[in-house]
Scaffold this active site. Structure first.
Site, PDB file in Angstrom:
ATOM      1  CG  HIS A 174      -0.487   0.237   2.506  1.00 52.15           C
ATOM      2  ND1 HIS A 174       0.130  -0.722   3.252  1.00 52.15           N
ATOM      3  CD2 HIS A 174      -0.471   1.353   3.266  1.00 52.15           C
ATOM      4  CE1 HIS A 174       0.491  -0.215   4.412  1.00 52.15           C
ATOM      5  NE2 HIS A 174       0.148   1.057   4.449  1.00 52.15           N
ATOM      6  CG  HIS A 236       5.523  -1.104   3.584  1.00 46.82           C
ATOM      7  ND1 HIS A 236       4.603  -1.522   2.665  1.00 46.82           N
ATOM      8  CD2 HIS A 236       4.980  -1.398   4.791  1.00 46.82           C
ATOM      9  CE1 HIS A 236       3.549  -2.050   3.286  1.00 46.82           C
ATOM     10  NE2 HIS A 236       3.764  -1.995   4.577  1.00 46.82           N
TER      11      HIS A 236
HETATM   12  C1  BG6 Z   1       1.661  -2.635   7.511  1.00 50.10           C
HETATM   13  C2  BG6 Z   1       2.402  -3.263   8.664  1.00 50.10           C
HETATM   14  O1  BG6 Z   1       2.058  -3.212   6.295  1.00 50.10           O
HETATM   15  O2  BG6 Z   1       1.936  -1.244   7.471  1.00 50.10           O
HETATM   16  C3  BG6 Z   1       2.014  -2.591   9.968  1.00 50.10           C
HETATM   17  O3  BG6 Z   1       2.078  -4.643   8.730  1.00 50.10           O
HETATM   18  C4  BG6 Z   1       2.224  -1.100   9.868  1.00 50.10           C
HETATM   19  O4  BG6 Z   1       2.787  -3.126  11.046  1.00 50.10           O
HETATM   20  C5  BG6 Z   1       1.528  -0.537   8.634  1.00 50.10           C
HETATM   21  O5  BG6 Z   1       1.687  -0.501  11.050  1.00 50.10           O
HETATM   22  C6  BG6 Z   1       1.869   0.923   8.429  1.00 50.10           C
HETATM   23  O6  BG6 Z   1       1.079   1.450   7.401  1.00 50.10           O
HETATM   24  P1  BG6 Z   1       0.722   2.984   7.396  1.00 50.10           P
HETATM   25  O7  BG6 Z   1       0.113   3.243   6.059  1.00 50.10           O
HETATM   26  O8  BG6 Z   1      -0.226   3.211   8.537  1.00 50.10           O
HETATM   27  O9  BG6 Z   1       2.017   3.705   7.606  1.00 50.10           O
END
Ligand code: BG6
Length: 482
Positions: A174, A236
């Site tokens: 994402h 990520h």
């Molecule tokens: C997820 C992780 O992919 O991304 C989580 O599994 C993390 O641990 C999250 O909290 C963070 O996403 P964002 O968009 O809130 O920074």
């Protein structure tokens, strides 16, 4: 797909946290604004016994927490009318007949979104195939984590590939759906200005930080078997690194972009045992305070064994062995329970070769791409202090959109609609995922063998001091310290 054809969206893991916190609110927002909304059909699948009516009620309660009050108008009734719940065990092949009965006949786009544990991915795909539900216009979305290592990721990918072609598989990250990440692509490849200086001659270092103030949020069991390297770095952070470092693709077409990202991952210098000791820091939070509120230590969180050796923080130095980036450190850092919620990419340019002008602060040329909490793009430059004399001072050029450009789409809104439209550019191809695991695995292996110290840090700080040392050793500093 014609504009009014609609689509079917089948959500495995429909009672899970991701579905209720991110996926349904994103679908709802898109539904409210869509011209073909009346022909969407959403089926949420879960094991809990519940009627569709009860599920809609539950979904409303949970989604309310993540939607603005102005978004909760009678659009919800229209959305709920197209939302069904199916209680089924996704591992039971017999249960798929009931799913087939719920889906409209005919050939239209269909999305199977697997927001479940990755151990279920292969079985769900096999059962979909056996039940004749993997139609040519179906797509499957695989949520992370896609395996625990290269071997388990390979097993999942091979099994999914028996049912769906690579063009039908959407491995979601994402972070690639975030507006500023795409704005970085626009900045790099929509202007002639940056490309000539986007290399080792002009860039001193790149810093990628994803700091969270939250802890493990009731996911202690899952997180303790995962850790920050698998949870955030393998996916990520490496994807963000690829967006910064890749060569200009020939087009925005999915495989052209993914080819370039793959080359970056393949050019990452593998970390030897000594490198792992010198260039990685693993930490775990202890009790502290965030925003004035006391916060538990990781080992006191529910579901976490008190003697846990899992890292909640990672900092590391990566290097890319190619002509563009040789000698430029990429510092990556992520942690839970840190001082601020901040996700940013900082590109530090080299100092002017001759310091002809002086100022009270050291000169900076820096591009800061903030993903969170507020998306923005800023260029820090030096300019003259107004008035007498010829002193210089830092100024910032804000290159973000104006506030008039309306509400930004959330990452999941954008990525879900990309799946529906069959646009693969922002999703990971299998070879990219494999390459990311290949780079991360030696770190995991060394950590397991060498058991390097798990550095403690207090909740509400920027992580262990060794994280600063990692950067200072090269004569650099983390952005917030500079
Ligand atoms: C997820 C992780 O992919 O991304 C989580 O599994 C993390 O641990 C999250 O909290 C963070 O996403 P964002 O968009 O809130 O920074």
């Amino acid at each position: 797909m014609s504009a009014f054809e609609g689509f079917d969206f089948v959500l495995f893991g429909g009672t899970g946290d991701l579905a209720l916190r991110k996926l349904l609110p994103a679908l709802y927002r898109r539904h409210r604004e869509a011209t073909d909304a009346a022909s969407w059909r959403i089926v949420a699948i879960g094991r809990q016994p519940m009627s569709s009516q009860e599920y809609r009620h539950h979904a409303y309660e949970r989604c309310c927490r993540h939607l603005a009050s102005c978004e909760l108008d009678n659009g919800w009734q229209a959305f709920a009318a197209q939302l069904e719940y199916l209680q089924m065990d996704a591992a039971d092949s017999q249960a798929y007949a009931a799913l087939a009965a719920l889906l409209p006949a005919g050939d239209r786009n269909r999305v199977y979104y697997l927001a479940t544990a990755p151990q279920l991915f292969a079985g769900i795909c096999r059962h979909l195939g056996d039940a004749g539900l993997a139609t040519p216009r179906s797509r499957v979305v695989l949520e992370k984590p896609l395996g625990r290592d290269l071997a388990s990721a390979t097993r999942i990918n091979e099994n999914v590939a028996k049912v769906f072609s690579e063009q039908q598989i959407f491995r979601i990250d994402h972070y690639l759906g975030k507006e500023s990440v795409q704005n970085l692509l626009a900045l790099r490849f929509g202007n002639a200005l940056f490309e000539p200086i986007w290399n080792r001659s002009w860039i001193r270092d790149v810093q990628i930080t994803i700091a969270e103030t939250v802890g493990v949020e009731g996911r202690g069991d899952f997180y303790d078997g995962t850790g920050a390297l698998r949870d955030m770095v393998q996916n990520h952070m490496l994807q963000l690194l690829c967006i910064v470092a890749m060569e200009p693709p020939a087009s925005i077409q999915a495989d052209r972009v993914r080819d370039e990202k793959l080359k970056v991952l393949q050019s990452l210098r593998p970390l030897s045992a000594d490198d792992v000791a010198a260039k990685t820091v693993r930490g775990q939070y202890r009790a502290g305070a965030i925003g004035g509120q006391p916060a538990l230590g990781y080992a006191e969180e529910p579901g976490v064994p008190p003697s846990s050796g899992t890292e909640t923080f990672v900092a590391l130095k990566a290097e890319i062995d190619n002509w563009r980036w040789a000698g430029v450190p990429f510092y990556l850092r992520t942690g839970k329970r840190m001082q601020e919620r901040l996700a940013e990419i900082v590109v530090n340019f080299r100092a002017a070769p001759h310091a002809m002008l002086s100022g009270s602060l050291p000169p900076v040329n820096r591009l800061v791409i903030t993903l969170q909490p507020k998306e923005s793009l800023r260029l820090d430059l030096m300019a003259k202090v107004p008035g007498e004399g010829m002193q210089i001072q830092p100024i910032s050029l804000d290159m973000s959109y104006s506030s008039e450009s309306g509400r930004r789409w959330d990452a999941y809104e954008r990525l879900i609609m990309d799946v529906v439209q069959g646009r693969l550019t922002l999703f990971m191809r299998r070879d990219e995922l494999d390459a990311a695991w290949r780079w991360v695995e030696p770190i995991l292996g060394q950590w397991q063998r060498q058991r390097p110290p798990l550095r403690p840090y207090h909740a509400g700080t920027w992580g262990p001091t060794q994280s600063s040392t990692l950067v200072v050793r090269d004569g650099n500093t983390w952005h917030e310290d500079s």
